[in-house]
Motif scaffolding. Structure first.
Motif, PDB file in Angstrom:
ATOM      1  N   ASP A   1      -8.170  -3.813   4.714  1.00 19.68           N
ATOM      2  CA  ASP A   1      -8.398  -2.772   3.835  1.00 19.68           C
ATOM      3  C   ASP A   1      -8.493  -1.757   5.108  1.00 19.68           C
ATOM      4  O   ASP A   1      -9.478  -1.909   5.870  1.00 19.68           O
ATOM      5  CB  ASP A   1      -9.742  -2.643   2.985  1.00 19.68           C
ATOM      6  N   GLN A   2      -7.719  -0.563   5.280  1.00 18.97           N
ATOM      7  CA  GLN A   2      -7.888   0.254   6.405  1.00 18.97           C
ATOM      8  C   GLN A   2      -9.114   1.005   6.719  1.00 18.97           C
ATOM      9  O   GLN A   2      -9.773   0.921   7.672  1.00 18.97           O
ATOM     10  CB  GLN A   2      -6.520   1.387   6.226  1.00 18.97           C
ATOM     11  N   THR A   3      -9.847   1.190   5.587  1.00 20.49           N
ATOM     12  CA  THR A   3     -11.077   2.007   5.541  1.00 20.49           C
ATOM     13  C   THR A   3     -12.116   1.283   6.089  1.00 20.49           C
ATOM     14  O   THR A   3     -12.984   1.546   6.827  1.00 20.49           O
ATOM     15  CB  THR A   3     -11.493   2.800   4.245  1.00 20.49           C
TER      16      THR A   3
ATOM     17  N   ALA B   1     -14.172   1.756   9.669  1.00 20.32           N
ATOM     18  CA  ALA B   1     -15.761   1.725   9.811  1.00 20.32           C
ATOM     19  C   ALA B   1     -16.144   0.444  10.663  1.00 20.32           C
ATOM     20  O   ALA B   1     -16.972   0.636  11.541  1.00 20.32           O
ATOM     21  CB  ALA B   1     -15.987   1.315   8.347  1.00 20.32           C
TER      22      ALA B   1
ATOM     23  N   HIS C   1      -5.274   8.010  13.636  1.00 22.65           N
ATOM     24  CA  HIS C   1      -6.565   8.602  13.189  1.00 22.65           C
ATOM     25  C   HIS C   1      -7.558   8.571  14.500  1.00 22.65           C
ATOM     26  O   HIS C   1      -8.741   8.724  14.380  1.00 22.65           O
ATOM     27  CB  HIS C   1      -7.227   7.111  12.496  1.00 22.65           C
TER      28      HIS C   1
END
Length: 208
Positions: free
Chosen positions: A109-111, A115, A28
């Protein structure tokens, strides 16, 4: 969205989990470095480096909390994000009380993690800019003569030229000369800018 160029350091003694997390962050667009222990991290980084850290709380050797304490003792103010198992939740809460930036429970949770890393890197970049600004002001202060520094101190206290002349036992004309040279060396155009520069060096508070 482009990512800050600062490095995300990952510390975890579980090689498979560490490699998986590094791959996830790399894919990412985050620059990363992995370390298998807190000791390995401390031996590989420079106090001058700006970065953020993602670390396990419970590790052999130095724990995550002990690592956080050691980093603070060495003057490293990196934002630290902890990854915790369910049983380590009380330890993670304690880490926040000791100054950790955030924590995420496994499986995370990846998101939410991305963040959190984005916010941590933004803070690290802000800290880096602040440190660079302080270094510039420090260098300018070092360039002042003793008399110019005395004039600066009195100007910052709000003293007018006549009072400065009386305090230093010199003429107003001499004060004006020293004041002009001091302002030039400090690269400021007004007393307000001078005070702001001096306060930025005197302020030892950690950025939020």
């Amino acid at each position: 969205m482009s990512k800050p160029a600062l490095t995300v350091h990952v510390v975890d003694d579980d090689e498979a989990f560490r490699d998986s997390l590094l791959w996830l962050l790399d894919s990412h667009g985050y620059p990363t470095r992995g370390h298998d222990s807190a000791e390995a991290l401390l031996g590989a980084i420079s106090p001058a480096e700006s970065a953020c850290l993602v670390a396990d709380v419970r590790m052999p050797g130095l724990s995550g909390l002990e690592l956080l304490d050691e980093m603070r003792a060495q003057g490293l103010r990196w934002p630290v994000i902890f990854i915790t198992g369910h049983g380590d939740l009380p330890m993670a809460v304690q880490a926040l009380r000791q100054g950790a930036f955030d924590f995420h429970e496994k499986p995370f949770d990846q998101t939410a993690l991305f963040a959190s890393v984005d916010r941590a890197l933004a803070l690290a970049a802000q800290q880096q800019a602040h440190a660079q600004s302080r270094a510039r002001v420090d260098a300018r202060l070092e360039s002042l003569t003793q008399r110019e520094r005395e004039v600066l101190d009195l100007v910052v206290q709000g003293k007018m030229n006549k009072l400065i002349a009386d305090a230093l036992g010199i003429s107003i004309k001499t004060v004006e000369v020293h004041r002009g040279k001091m302002m030039d060396k400090m690269q400021v155009r007004s007393v307000a800018e001078l005070i702001h520069a001096v306060m930025s060096v005197a302020d030892e508070r950690v950025l939020p």
